[in-house]
Design a protein around this motif. Structure first.
Motif, PDB file in Angstrom:
ATOM      1  N   HIS A   1       0.866  -1.173   0.000  1.00  0.00           N
ATOM      2  CA  HIS A   1       0.000   0.000   0.000  1.00  0.00           C
ATOM      3  C   HIS A   1       0.903   1.223   0.000  1.00  0.00           C
ATOM      4  O   HIS A   1       1.804   1.337   0.840  1.00  0.00           O
ATOM      5  CB  HIS A   1      -0.901   0.051   1.246  1.00  0.00           C
ATOM      6  CG  HIS A   1      -2.097  -0.841   1.180  1.00  0.00           C
ATOM      7  ND1 HIS A   1      -2.805  -1.067   0.035  1.00  0.00           N
ATOM      8  CD2 HIS A   1      -2.733  -1.545   2.156  1.00  0.00           C
ATOM      9  CE1 HIS A   1      -3.814  -1.886   0.280  1.00  0.00           C
ATOM     10  NE2 HIS A   1      -3.788  -2.193   1.560  1.00  0.00           N
ATOM     11  N   GLY A   2       0.676   2.143  -0.933  1.00  0.00           N
ATOM     12  CA  GLY A   2       1.490   3.339  -1.024  1.00  0.00           C
ATOM     13  C   GLY A   2       0.869   4.512  -0.290  1.00  0.00           C
ATOM     14  O   GLY A   2      -0.337   4.753  -0.377  1.00  0.00           O
ATOM     15  N   TYR A   3       1.697   5.270   0.428  1.00  0.00           N
ATOM     16  CA  TYR A   3       1.258   6.439   1.192  1.00  0.00           C
ATOM     17  C   TYR A   3       2.053   7.664   0.743  1.00  0.00           C
ATOM     18  O   TYR A   3       3.232   7.573   0.414  1.00  0.00           O
ATOM     19  CB  TYR A   3       1.456   6.214   2.693  1.00  0.00           C
ATOM     20  CG  TYR A   3       0.480   5.223   3.283  1.00  0.00           C
ATOM     21  CD1 TYR A   3      -0.619   5.648   4.025  1.00  0.00           C
ATOM     22  CD2 TYR A   3       0.647   3.856   3.083  1.00  0.00           C
ATOM     23  CE1 TYR A   3      -1.523   4.742   4.565  1.00  0.00           C
ATOM     24  CE2 TYR A   3      -0.262   2.936   3.618  1.00  0.00           C
ATOM     25  CZ  TYR A   3      -1.338   3.393   4.354  1.00  0.00           C
ATOM     26  OH  TYR A   3      -2.234   2.495   4.876  1.00  0.00           O
ATOM     27  N   LEU A   4       1.377   8.807   0.755  1.00  0.00           N
ATOM     28  CA  LEU A   4       1.937  10.040   0.221  1.00  0.00           C
ATOM     29  C   LEU A   4       1.780  11.168   1.237  1.00  0.00           C
ATOM     30  O   LEU A   4       0.735  11.288   1.880  1.00  0.00           O
ATOM     31  CB  LEU A   4       1.208  10.406  -1.072  1.00  0.00           C
ATOM     32  CG  LEU A   4       1.673  11.620  -1.868  1.00  0.00           C
ATOM     33  CD1 LEU A   4       3.066  11.408  -2.417  1.00  0.00           C
ATOM     34  CD2 LEU A   4       0.683  11.879  -3.018  1.00  0.00           C
ATOM     35  N   ARG A   5       2.813  11.983   1.370  1.00  0.00           N
ATOM     36  CA  ARG A   5       2.722  13.140   2.263  1.00  0.00           C
ATOM     37  C   ARG A   5       1.838  14.213   1.625  1.00  0.00           C
ATOM     38  O   ARG A   5       2.038  14.602   0.476  1.00  0.00           O
ATOM     39  CB  ARG A   5       4.109  13.724   2.539  1.00  0.00           C
ATOM     40  CG  ARG A   5       4.080  14.908   3.523  1.00  0.00           C
ATOM     41  CD  ARG A   5       5.425  15.574   3.634  1.00  0.00           C
ATOM     42  NE  ARG A   5       6.395  14.774   4.353  1.00  0.00           N
ATOM     43  CZ  ARG A   5       6.570  14.803   5.672  1.00  0.00           C
ATOM     44  NH1 ARG A   5       5.810  15.586   6.430  1.00  0.00           N
ATOM     45  NH2 ARG A   5       7.492  14.058   6.240  1.00  0.00           N
ATOM     46  N   MET A   6       0.850  14.651   2.400  1.00  0.00           N
ATOM     47  CA  MET A   6      -0.025  15.745   1.988  1.00  0.00           C
ATOM     48  C   MET A   6      -0.005  16.774   3.108  1.00  0.00           C
ATOM     49  O   MET A   6      -0.705  16.632   4.116  1.00  0.00           O
ATOM     50  CB  MET A   6      -1.444  15.244   1.731  1.00  0.00           C
ATOM     51  CG  MET A   6      -1.543  14.170   0.661  1.00  0.00           C
ATOM     52  SD  MET A   6      -1.217  14.765  -1.005  1.00  0.00           S
ATOM     53  CE  MET A   6      -2.709  15.714  -1.301  1.00  0.00           C
ATOM     54  N   GLY A   7       0.812  17.800   2.940  1.00  0.00           N
ATOM     55  CA  GLY A   7       0.958  18.787   4.004  1.00  0.00           C
ATOM     56  C   GLY A   7       1.648  18.179   5.214  1.00  0.00           C
ATOM     57  O   GLY A   7       2.724  17.611   5.111  1.00  0.00           O
ATOM     58  N   GLY A   8       0.990  18.258   6.365  1.00  0.00           N
ATOM     59  CA  GLY A   8       1.581  17.742   7.586  1.00  0.00           C
ATOM     60  C   GLY A   8       1.168  16.334   7.942  1.00  0.00           C
ATOM     61  O   GLY A   8       1.364  15.905   9.083  1.00  0.00           O
ATOM     62  N   ARG A   9       0.595  15.594   6.993  1.00  0.00           N
ATOM     63  CA  ARG A   9       0.179  14.220   7.289  1.00  0.00           C
ATOM     64  C   ARG A   9       0.398  13.328   6.079  1.00  0.00           C
ATOM     65  O   ARG A   9       0.709  13.794   4.988  1.00  0.00           O
ATOM     66  CB  ARG A   9      -1.300  14.188   7.704  1.00  0.00           C
ATOM     67  CG  ARG A   9      -2.259  14.600   6.613  1.00  0.00           C
ATOM     68  CD  ARG A   9      -3.662  14.843   7.152  1.00  0.00           C
ATOM     69  NE  ARG A   9      -4.592  15.190   6.076  1.00  0.00           N
ATOM     70  CZ  ARG A   9      -5.437  14.343   5.517  1.00  0.00           C
ATOM     71  NH1 ARG A   9      -5.484  13.081   5.950  1.00  0.00           N
ATOM     72  NH2 ARG A   9      -6.251  14.721   4.549  1.00  0.00           N
ATOM     73  N   PHE A  10       0.246  12.031   6.302  1.00  0.00           N
ATOM     74  CA  PHE A  10       0.388  11.052   5.228  1.00  0.00           C
ATOM     75  C   PHE A  10      -0.976  10.417   4.952  1.00  0.00           C
ATOM     76  O   PHE A  10      -1.730  10.127   5.881  1.00  0.00           O
ATOM     77  CB  PHE A  10       1.402   9.975   5.609  1.00  0.00           C
ATOM     78  CG  PHE A  10       2.806  10.496   5.703  1.00  0.00           C
ATOM     79  CD1 PHE A  10       3.622  10.520   4.587  1.00  0.00           C
ATOM     80  CD2 PHE A  10       3.307  10.966   6.908  1.00  0.00           C
ATOM     81  CE1 PHE A  10       4.915  11.006   4.661  1.00  0.00           C
ATOM     82  CE2 PHE A  10       4.608  11.446   7.001  1.00  0.00           C
ATOM     83  CZ  PHE A  10       5.412  11.476   5.871  1.00  0.00           C
TER      84      PHE A  10
END
Length: 332
Positions: A65-74
């Protein structure tokens, strides 16, 4: 931004003549950010690199499962890998969590304008890597067989300027299956977008030009950390990391000078995996601390750690551990 705000606050307090109490938070205090999908956290204080994306492995090592940083969270994505390029403008999205299935359609995401560009590849592919300048994507290309196994036929490159994928046939035709797909014999950039390399036999790493023709062979320098490393070359392109030996105690990492093929440094054998480069003087390694605690650390070229970048607690699942970190993508 929070670190900057803390710094401004500290300056304001000093200028007003107010004494900062002992034990008050300073600008050097770590700012830990929780990682989504796992019991982990990353040290987000200002540094050379920043965790931009990661993939969690699950299903006994068969899916991501891929996770991406969006601002201050993933946030969790619909991709197995959402690989952020250096400079952090572009993201390569590889769909379908099943690692044994190479993909012939991927997404190229422009974070500047929010547009997603679907791209059809000339062959099924896995194992994305961005060039150091963040402009060219590299993938390993396959030919499918009826029994589900695959043969590696070369590599695919795509520049973000035209988003046209180009297949280059290169190297021995290694046949892979099951857990080896997307991991073993994959291609990596060799410090620049103008050459690539791959493991092609025991203690044999081959260097290729972008036309697929061999340029050089590194012998007796070990293998590559194909399961865990998104890139193996240092930021300058002068050095690359290899795995010299592995046993139940861990792995020994070698630091090789690209121009000569000489092993300049060897770590101890207490490292679980090589995970990437922090800068030209430091690598990123994974170590176990106790039975169920994992840390990704900044270490010098002898393997001595001076900073924990990620701390993760492993949770036992049904067939293996619950989803946990496999590939981490620190970028500049």
């Amino acid at each position: 931004m929070r670190i900057m705000a803390t710094a401004f606050a500290a300056i304001a307090i000093t200028l007003s003549g107010v004494q900062v109490p002992a034990g008050a938070q300073s600008v050097e205090t770590r700012l830990w950010t929780k990682l989504a999908g796992t019991a982990g956290k990353v040290d987000d204080r200002a540094g050379t690199v920043k965790l931009a994306s990661y993939s969690l492995i699950f299903d006994a090592g068969q899916q991501y499962h891929g996770y991406l940083r969006m601002g201050g969270r993933f946030v969790k994505t619909r991709y197995r890998e959402a690989l952020v390029a250096p400079g952090q403008r572009w993201v390569a999205g590889i769909p379908d969590p099943r690692l044994w299935l190479p993909q012939q359609k991927i997404d190229l995401i422009d974070r500047k304008n929010g547009r997603t560009h679907p791209v059809r590849l000339p062959a099924p592919a896995t194992s994305p890597e961005w060039s150091p300048d963040g402009r060219t994507l590299l993938l390993t290309a396959y030919d499918k067989h009826r029994d589900g196994s695959l043969t590696i036929i070369g590599f695919i490159t795509m520049n973000v300027a035209d988003r046209v994928p180009r297949l280059v046939k290169a190297g021995p035709r290694h046949r892979v299956a099951n857990w080896s797909i997307g991991r073993e014999f994959r291609f990596y950039f060799a410090g620049t977008s103008r050459q690539v390399l791959a493991v092609h036999g025991k203690n044999r790493i081959s260097l290729y030009g972008m036309n697929g023709k061999p340029r050089k062979v590194y012998k007796n320098v070990g293998g590559l950390a194909e399961w865990t490393a998104a890139t193996v070359f240092s930021p300058s392109g002068r050095l690359f990391a290899t795995v010299l030996r592995t046993n139940d105690k861990g792995s020994q990492i070698g630091i090789v000078e690209a121009s000569t093929g000489k092993i300049l440094h060897r770590t101890g054998q207490d490292i679980d995996a090589f995970a990437g480069w922090y800068d030209d003087e430091h690598i990123i390694v994974r170590r176990f601390q106790g039975r169920n605690q994992v840390v990704f650390q900044r270490a010098d070229l002898s393997g001595k750690a001076d900073l924990d970048l990620i701390r993760e607690r492993l949770i036992v699942g049904v067939a293996d551990y619950a989803p946990h970190l496999e590939r981490v993508n620190f970028v500049r």
